[in-house]
Write a protein that holds these residues in place. Sequence first.
Motif, PDB file in Angstrom:
ATOM      1  N   ALA A  77       0.817  -1.216   0.000  1.00  0.00           N
ATOM      2  CA  ALA A  77       0.000   0.000   0.000  1.00  0.00           C
ATOM      3  C   ALA A  77       0.851   1.266   0.000  1.00  0.00           C
ATOM      4  N   ALA A  78       2.008   1.210   0.649  1.00  0.00           N
ATOM      5  CA  ALA A  78       2.878   2.385   0.725  1.00  0.00           C
ATOM      6  C   ALA A  78       3.397   2.797  -0.644  1.00  0.00           C
ATOM      7  N   GLY A  79       3.442   1.858  -1.578  1.00  0.00           N
ATOM      8  CA  GLY A  79       3.959   2.154  -2.911  1.00  0.00           C
ATOM      9  C   GLY A  79       2.918   2.620  -3.907  1.00  0.00           C
ATOM     10  N   LEU A  80       1.654   2.645  -3.496  1.00  0.00           N
ATOM     11  CA  LEU A  80       0.588   3.072  -4.410  1.00  0.00           C
ATOM     12  C   LEU A  80       0.629   4.573  -4.650  1.00  0.00           C
ATOM     13  N   ASP A  81       0.180   4.972  -5.816  1.00  0.00           N
ATOM     14  CA  ASP A  81       0.044   6.386  -6.145  1.00  0.00           C
ATOM     15  C   ASP A  81      -1.027   6.983  -5.228  1.00  0.00           C
ATOM     16  N   PRO A  82      -0.682   7.998  -4.408  1.00  0.00           N
ATOM     17  CA  PRO A  82      -1.663   8.599  -3.503  1.00  0.00           C
ATOM     18  C   PRO A  82      -2.918   9.096  -4.220  1.00  0.00           C
ATOM     19  N   GLU A  83      -2.748   9.569  -5.457  1.00  0.00           N
ATOM     20  CA  GLU A  83      -3.888  10.060  -6.227  1.00  0.00           C
ATOM     21  C   GLU A  83      -4.847   8.914  -6.560  1.00  0.00           C
ATOM     22  N   ALA A  84      -4.288   7.727  -6.859  1.00  0.00           N
ATOM     23  CA  ALA A  84      -5.127   6.562  -7.159  1.00  0.00           C
ATOM     24  C   ALA A  84      -5.921   6.138  -5.925  1.00  0.00           C
ATOM     25  N   VAL A  85      -5.276   6.198  -4.758  1.00  0.00           N
ATOM     26  CA  VAL A  85      -5.963   5.843  -3.510  1.00  0.00           C
ATOM     27  C   VAL A  85      -7.059   6.863  -3.212  1.00  0.00           C
ATOM     28  N   ARG A  86      -6.760   8.148  -3.423  1.00  0.00           N
ATOM     29  CA  ARG A  86      -7.756   9.206  -3.186  1.00  0.00           C
ATOM     30  C   ARG A  86      -8.969   9.007  -4.090  1.00  0.00           C
ATOM     31  N   ARG A  87      -8.714   8.686  -5.359  1.00  0.00           N
ATOM     32  CA  ARG A  87      -9.811   8.464  -6.294  1.00  0.00           C
ATOM     33  C   ARG A  87     -10.670   7.288  -5.860  1.00  0.00           C
ATOM     34  N   GLU A  88     -10.034   6.216  -5.392  1.00  0.00           N
ATOM     35  CA  GLU A  88     -10.777   5.045  -4.948  1.00  0.00           C
ATOM     36  C   GLU A  88     -11.647   5.386  -3.741  1.00  0.00           C
ATOM     37  N   LYS A  89     -11.103   6.157  -2.820  1.00  0.00           N
ATOM     38  CA  LYS A  89     -11.864   6.577  -1.631  1.00  0.00           C
ATOM     39  C   LYS A  89     -13.062   7.435  -2.043  1.00  0.00           C
ATOM     40  N   ASP A  90     -12.835   8.340  -2.986  1.00  0.00           N
ATOM     41  CA  ASP A  90     -13.915   9.218  -3.456  1.00  0.00           C
ATOM     42  C   ASP A  90     -15.034   8.422  -4.129  1.00  0.00           C
ATOM     43  N   VAL A  91     -14.626   7.453  -4.948  1.00  0.00           N
ATOM     44  CA  VAL A  91     -15.614   6.623  -5.640  1.00  0.00           C
ATOM     45  C   VAL A  91     -16.458   5.851  -4.623  1.00  0.00           C
ATOM     46  N   LEU A  92     -15.793   5.238  -3.645  1.00  0.00           N
ATOM     47  CA  LEU A  92     -16.502   4.463  -2.631  1.00  0.00           C
ATOM     48  C   LEU A  92     -17.441   5.354  -1.807  1.00  0.00           C
ATOM     49  N   ALA A  93     -16.920   6.506  -1.372  1.00  0.00           N
ATOM     50  CA  ALA A  93     -17.719   7.407  -0.542  1.00  0.00           C
ATOM     51  C   ALA A  93     -18.934   7.928  -1.296  1.00  0.00           C
ATOM     52  N   ASP A  94     -18.742   8.365  -2.533  1.00  0.00           N
ATOM     53  CA  ASP A  94     -19.855   8.910  -3.312  1.00  0.00           C
ATOM     54  C   ASP A  94     -20.908   7.851  -3.620  1.00  0.00           C
ATOM     55  N   LYS A  95     -20.438   6.638  -3.865  1.00  0.00           N
ATOM     56  CA  LYS A  95     -21.356   5.535  -4.179  1.00  0.00           C
ATOM     57  C   LYS A  95     -22.331   5.313  -3.013  1.00  0.00           C
ATOM     58  N   TYR A  96     -21.802   5.279  -1.792  1.00  0.00           N
ATOM     59  CA  TYR A  96     -22.660   5.016  -0.632  1.00  0.00           C
ATOM     60  C   TYR A  96     -23.391   6.275  -0.159  1.00  0.00           C
ATOM     61  N   VAL A 117     -15.775   2.833   3.686  1.00  0.00           N
ATOM     62  CA  VAL A 117     -14.647   3.206   2.828  1.00  0.00           C
ATOM     63  C   VAL A 117     -13.363   2.530   3.306  1.00  0.00           C
ATOM     64  N   GLU A 118     -13.134   2.520   4.613  1.00  0.00           N
ATOM     65  CA  GLU A 118     -11.932   1.870   5.148  1.00  0.00           C
ATOM     66  C   GLU A 118     -11.931   0.385   4.832  1.00  0.00           C
ATOM     67  N   SER A 119     -13.092  -0.233   4.951  1.00  0.00           N
ATOM     68  CA  SER A 119     -13.215  -1.655   4.618  1.00  0.00           C
ATOM     69  C   SER A 119     -13.009  -1.871   3.124  1.00  0.00           C
ATOM     70  N   GLY A 120     -13.573  -0.960   2.330  1.00  0.00           N
ATOM     71  CA  GLY A 120     -13.417  -1.051   0.881  1.00  0.00           C
ATOM     72  C   GLY A 120     -11.978  -0.895   0.443  1.00  0.00           C
ATOM     73  N   LEU A 121     -11.241  -0.038   1.140  1.00  0.00           N
ATOM     74  CA  LEU A 121      -9.826   0.158   0.805  1.00  0.00           C
ATOM     75  C   LEU A 121      -9.021  -1.114   1.060  1.00  0.00           C
ATOM     76  N   LYS A 122      -9.365  -1.841   2.113  1.00  0.00           N
ATOM     77  CA  LYS A 122      -8.669  -3.098   2.396  1.00  0.00           C
ATOM     78  C   LYS A 122      -8.868  -4.084   1.249  1.00  0.00           C
ATOM     79  N   THR A 123     -10.091  -4.117   0.733  1.00  0.00           N
ATOM     80  CA  THR A 123     -10.372  -4.971  -0.423  1.00  0.00           C
ATOM     81  C   THR A 123      -9.586  -4.491  -1.645  1.00  0.00           C
ATOM     82  N   TYR A 124      -9.548  -3.180  -1.824  1.00  0.00           N
ATOM     83  CA  TYR A 124      -8.800  -2.572  -2.936  1.00  0.00           C
ATOM     84  C   TYR A 124      -7.323  -2.947  -2.859  1.00  0.00           C
TER      85      TYR A 124
END
Length: 307
Positions: free
Chosen positions: A201-220, A234-241
């Motif tokens: 997770a530390a090596g992921l692009d922060p922008e990609a993680v932010r986008r994933e969080k935004d998508v999950l949050a907006d969806k719910y 969202v935290e649970s969804g990120l673990k799956t991501y």
Amino acid sequence: MATISAAMVKDLRDKTGAGMMDCKQALNENNGDMEAAVDWLRKKGLSKAAKKAGRVAAEGLIGAVTAGTRGVLVEVNSETDFVARNEQFQGLVKMIGQVALDAGADVEKIKAAKVGAVTVDTAIADAIATIGENMTLRRVAELKVGQGVVSSYLHNSVGDGLGKLGVIVALESAGKADELATLGRQLAMHVAAANPSAIDAAGLDPEAVRREKDVLADKYRQQGKPENVIEKIVESGLKTYYKEVCLLEQAFIHDGGKSVAQAVKEAEGRVGAPIKVAGFVRYALGEGVEKQESDFAAEVAAAAGQG
């Protein structure tokens, strides 16, 4: 307001599997921004395959060369797949890989390097003149470790060290080199199949993680969930991501009952020392390159003087 072309709509449809009208609306709503349109479709639940890779659009070969603690990947593009089967072209790709092993990942430095009496750039130009098709050294990647191995895997192989998809994996360890090499090849095959974005997770692009969080949050949020609940989802969804995109957290393709991290840990017993996955590079031929579609039959007819 950006002009939305039919080609843009088709590209978005190919990426997401969503309907044409939905794709057009997504692009209109996001002023033609392709990535934002993908996210918009995902938030609306309209994207059937947002992570689907686009079609490979360039021909040629991926070459991989490893030597103990060093390894390189090179991509050399051609205009048609016929050239990829040409022995002269295959020899050119192998030669470029060998040069890259010493010259490193600098494309211009590789092109300027000499092989015998000529430079690599001249060798490419000579191959173009002989074979009659444009060729380019598109990109090069390099991995090194102080102690350990760099292993490789080529998918759709057309010869030793040549294929349509290539992976190199670097493992740092003081353990047995032969056992490390075996594990390295297994991991390279895994990377080829699972296409992780980063080691962890530390090596992921922060922008990609932010986008994933935004998508999950907006969806719910659209489902009317309260904010405190959304935060937990969202935290649970990120673990799956993370399990989907982080190498060490992915299910190991050679044994789906364990993660890659668990497989590496188990291998330490056979290797006789701790193992660290130091890096990986995955090249799929032509990814990110657009190529104009053509009418092959018409081209052949024209070449024969019939068109």
